[in-house]
Design an enzyme around this catalytic site. Structure first.
Site, mmCIF file in Angstrom:
data_model
loop_
_atom_site.group_PDB
_atom_site.id
_atom_site.type_symbol
_atom_site.label_atom_id
_atom_site.label_comp_id
_atom_site.label_asym_id
_atom_site.label_seq_id
_atom_site.Cartn_x
_atom_site.Cartn_y
_atom_site.Cartn_z
ATOM 1 N N GLU A 1 1.562 10.701 -1.608
ATOM 2 C CA GLU A 1 0.744 10.963 -0.420
ATOM 3 C C GLU A 1 0.261 12.401 -0.373
ATOM 4 O OE1 GLU A 1 3.569 9.346 -0.470
ATOM 5 O OE2 GLU A 1 2.971 7.322 0.117
ATOM 6 N N HIS B 1 8.255 1.662 8.806
ATOM 7 C CA HIS B 1 7.000 0.911 8.816
ATOM 8 C C HIS B 1 6.497 0.652 10.237
ATOM 9 C CE1 HIS B 1 8.548 0.020 4.789
ATOM 10 N NE2 HIS B 1 7.362 -0.415 4.446
HETATM 11 C C1 LIG Z 1 6.529 7.638 0.324
HETATM 12 C C2 LIG Z 1 6.185 6.179 0.262
HETATM 13 N N1 LIG Z 1 4.912 5.818 0.088
HETATM 14 C C3 LIG Z 1 4.561 4.516 0.065
HETATM 15 C C4 LIG Z 1 5.504 3.545 0.210
HETATM 16 C C5 LIG Z 1 5.098 2.071 0.233
HETATM 17 N N2 LIG Z 1 5.620 1.397 -0.975
HETATM 18 C C6 LIG Z 1 6.778 0.736 -0.932
HETATM 19 S S1 LIG Z 1 7.238 0.215 -2.427
HETATM 20 C C7 LIG Z 1 5.848 0.793 -3.160
HETATM 21 C C8 LIG Z 1 5.689 0.665 -4.637
HETATM 22 C C9 LIG Z 1 6.834 1.264 -5.377
HETATM 23 O O1 LIG Z 1 6.714 1.114 -6.749
HETATM 24 P P1 LIG Z 1 7.852 1.545 -7.744
HETATM 25 O O2 LIG Z 1 8.344 2.912 -7.421
HETATM 26 O O3 LIG Z 1 7.345 1.335 -9.113
HETATM 27 O O4 LIG Z 1 9.070 0.563 -7.446
HETATM 28 P P2 LIG Z 1 9.101 -1.037 -7.434
HETATM 29 O O5 LIG Z 1 8.735 -1.470 -6.060
HETATM 30 O O6 LIG Z 1 8.170 -1.518 -8.472
HETATM 31 O O7 LIG Z 1 10.511 -1.383 -7.704
HETATM 32 C C10 LIG Z 1 5.029 1.405 -2.210
HETATM 33 C C11 LIG Z 1 3.733 2.016 -2.492
HETATM 34 C C12 LIG Z 1 6.832 3.971 0.397
HETATM 35 N N3 LIG Z 1 7.835 3.086 0.544
HETATM 36 N N4 LIG Z 1 7.150 5.280 0.416
#
Ligand SMILES: Cc1ncc(C[n+]2csc(CCOP(=O)(O)OP(=O)(O)O)c2C)c(N)n1
Lengths: 377, 323
Positions: free
Chosen positions: B60, B129
């Site tokens: 972000e 959220h």
């Molecule tokens: C700081 C932040 N930004 C956005 C999100 C929303 N979000 C939740 S999971 C996710 C994707 C995460 O991907 P990754 O780190 O590869 O882990 P995975 O879910 O694939 O296990 C996003 C964008 C969040 N939880 N925290």
């Protein structure tokens, strides 16, 4: 055919494995998707007893996922994020650590959590909307989930600073995803832990996707190479090969325990499910992508190997029965979860008495009492 | 005039702004092929391509920092923050960079950056959220902060925000994304004007974003009890349209401010102070606030008790009338 661990002294094997790692960051794989041992796997050897235990962990973890997703579909859980497909990465790594090593998970580490003795009900409480965190980390040495991506990597770094100051031989492990590795926090943690020679084991499950965003959008250099730039010992492993994950984590943890500073393991894996129960992965990834990875299923692979190594059908049948019974427990444990009450939450915000919260609690109780008396009137 | 959901209205507003001006870009996590987790940017990637609808790395701070760079080069970036609780990694870029850069440059620089944030609770989500964080940004000089409550405003306000030469924090009430409303061809109000949704003579309710519907429902319920309650949709949090609020308060002498954020140091406190200063002699009761308690947003199972609902608003109206 059984290769007992004594035939391949673990110390020598992990030494050789490590040499190879340092020379070449090629992905370590012991078992191919068809369940055959690779030359590295032959050399390391298979501890069949360990392999069976890891298989059991994975089977139960997958069962929890299946049941929890079904419970979500039935409205018993608000949301569920599956670890489906990532069982080997989680089980192989956490089982190579000591129970006393502190672990900082992200939010998809249900398979790892189960290995730490966290009950399905404790896991589901969060996704049923009852509590923000379902377990006491001081009991399981498994911190509460972190939903704000990557933040936990710094918490692990700080926790490891304490361990280093106390000259403890703990390893502090932290799980995060490929997407999260774009966050500043993660890169700050890699840098600081390396600069401070801190005992942190970073474990990235590269499941290829961050919701709809592929890893290629996040980075140009693979994470394990980035980590070497920060000064960490880096390892690259087939995350769907539980034996390789276990061995590599064992190698990394030993080195960290010996005081060589942080390490990072990048485990190549795949999220079979959607990002969460609300996600529709068909909007962004192809069936071919899914099928390719389905062919690399970590459970299928290990089962094939175990059968080749002579593990009897009966053992698998018993495991299936255990899994069925576990599923029944998961469902009833979910439905039996006690509800929560807003009135109880005012006291959780501050460690010491707080006049604003005390006043608001009183105000809330008065409002509830007024509503009740209106209802009676 | 068409009928759209609030989410689809923002989508249509973005599409219009991007069609009108090719310097308008959309940046965010999963905003491209997926169309955003709430599908607010659905179809824009296909229509405008990956240069103008950018799936960003997951960071972000980078999204906002990069938007500042683009704005310095003449673009008009619209950032999407996936959920309210994930804006904080960008806090430095918003508060110390985006908000201050114009003043720091002695008024030379323009930063036309919009930051869209789905806000508030009520969707049964897990932690982080469901937050309402408007007060942080309203407390920061250099930012404009607006909040839409219905499809018509959503369509026009997003375009007005994009046209603004100042940074705008644009709040979208996520639990109202699926609510339908008619969208007029032309905006009826400016970006920073409050809208009077209902006239009344006994008490005024001021709300914004997700609580506007709550306030309207409470006003209807109060009418059944014989009270005439006005409702004003603040729409803009910074700057506040105090004159519209003041005019209503002058006729009723009573004001209740409703929002999802905690009342402590919140928007309601600012409105109460300003209205008290300007209408002290017309007030028949102190300005009351209905909002959240001063605690982290609770687990979903108790959110219905936590969020201001019709009962809590009615209780406040009663207390105001009892003075
Ligand atoms: C700081 C932040 N930004 C956005 C999100 C929303 N979000 C939740 S999971 C996710 C994707 C995460 O991907 P990754 O780190 O590869 O882990 P995975 O879910 O694939 O296990 C996003 C964008 C969040 N939880 N925290």
């Amino acid at each position: 055919m059984h290769m007992a661990p004594a035939e391949t002294p673990a110390a020598a094997a992990w030494g050789r494995l490590l040499d190879r790692q340092v020379e070449d960051l090629a992905m370590v794989q012991f078992v191919t998707p068809d369940g055959a041992l690779t030359p590295a796997g032959e050399e390391y050897g298979v501890d069949v007893d360990l392999a069976q235990r890891l298989h059991r962990d994975m089977v139960l973890a997958r069962r929890l996922d299946t049941e929890a997703l079904a419970l979500q579909r039935q409205g018993e859980l608000n949301l569920w994020l599956m670890s489906w497909g990532q069982e080997a990465a989680q089980v192989g790594s956490i089982r190579a650590l000591r129970q006393t090593d502190m672990v900082f998970p992200s939010y998809r580490e249900h398979a790892a959590a189960l290995c730490r003795g966290i009950a399905p009900a404790e896991l589901m409480a969060q996704w049923r909307g009852i509590r923000h965190a379902g377990w006491d980390p001081s009991v399981s040495r498994f911190h509460i989930y972190s939903l704000v991506l990557g933040t936990q990597t710094l918490h692990a770094t700080g926790y490891a600073m304490g361990a280093a100051m106390e000259r403890s031989d703990e390893v502090v492990a932290v799980y995060f995803g490929d997407g999260s590795s774009s966050q500043g926090d993660v890169n700050e943690a890699l840098n600081w832990s390396a600069a401070g020679t801190l005992p942190v084991l970073f474990f990235c499950q590269n499941n290829q996707w961050a919701i709809s965003t592929p890893t290629t959008t996040q980075m140009r250099t693979p994470l394990h190479r980035r980590a070497t730039g920060f000064g960490l010992d880096a390892y690259h492993v087939d995350g769907n090969d539980v034996l390789a994950v276990h061995a590599v984590t064992d190698v990394a943890a030993r080195r960290i325990r010996a005081g060589s500073g942080p390490g990072l393991i990048e485990a190549q894996t795949y999220r079979f499910g959607g990002h969460s129960s609300s996600d529709d992965p068909q909007r962004y990834r192809t069936q071919a992508d899914f099928d390719l990875w389905m062919g690399r299923d970590p459970l299928v692979r290990l089962e094939r190997l175990l059968r080749t190594l002579g593990v009897e059908d009966d053992w698998f049948k018993e495991l299936q029965e255990e899994s069925d019974a576990f599923a029944v427990d998961v469902r009833s444990a979910c439905k039996a979860l006690a509800g929560s009450d807003l009135c109880d939450l005012f006291g959780n915000v501050y460690a010491e008495a707080h006049p604003v919260l005390a006043g608001e609690r009183e105000q809330h109780m008065a409002f509830l009492a007024a509503l009740e008396s209106q209802g009676e009137a | 005039m068409t009928t759209l959901t609030l989410g689809a209205a923002i989508n249509a507003g973005l599409r219009q702004a991007m069609t009108d001006d090719d310097r308008v870009l959309v940046l965010g996590e999963d905003v491209g092929v997926l169309g955003g987790v709430f599908r607010v940017t659905d179809g824009l990637h296909a229509e405008f391509g990956p240069d103008r609808v950018v799936d960003t790395p997951l960071a972000e701070s980078a999204i906002v920092g990069t938007a500042i760079g683009l704005a310095l080069r003449g673009y008009r970036p619209v950032c999407e923050i996936q959920f309210d609780g994930f804006v904080y990694p960008a806090f430095d870029q918003i508060v110390s960079q985006l908000a201050k850069m114009r003043a720091r440059s002695g008024g030379l620089l323009k930063l036309p950056v919009v930051i869209r944030i789905p806000v508030g609770g009520g969707i049964g989500a897990v932690e982080h959220h469901s937050e309402s964080n408007e007060a942080y940004f309203a407390h920061t000089a250099g930012l404009r902060v607006v909040s839409c409550s219905n499809a018509d405003d959503a369509f026009h306000m997003i375009q007005q925000a994009i046209h603004s030469d100042d940074p705008v924090i644009f709040y979208e009430p996520k639990r109202r994304y699926w609510e339908k409303g008619t969208v007029a061809n032309e905006p009826s109000l400016g970006l920073h004007q409050a809208g009077v949704l209902r006239r009344g003579t006994d008490c005024v309710l001021a709300a914004h974003g997700p609580t506007v519907a709550t306030a309207l429902a409470a006003a209807t319920a109060a009418e059944e009890d014989g009270y005439s309650v006005a409702v004003v949709d603040l729409r803009s949090i910074s700057p506040l349209d105090l004159s519209t609020v003041r005019d209503l308060v002058r006729t009723t002498g009573r004001l209740v401010v409703v929002h999802e954020a905690s009342t402590f140091f919140g928007l309601g406190a600012e409105v109460a102070a300003a209205v008290t200063e300007q209408c002290f002699f017309e007030l028949k009761a102190p300005v009351l606030r209905v909002g959240a308690y001063n605690m982290p947003y609770p687990p979903a199972q108790v959110e219905d008790h936590f969020l201001p609902d019709v009962d809590r608003v009615l209780d406040a109206i009663d207390r105001s009338l009892d003075y």
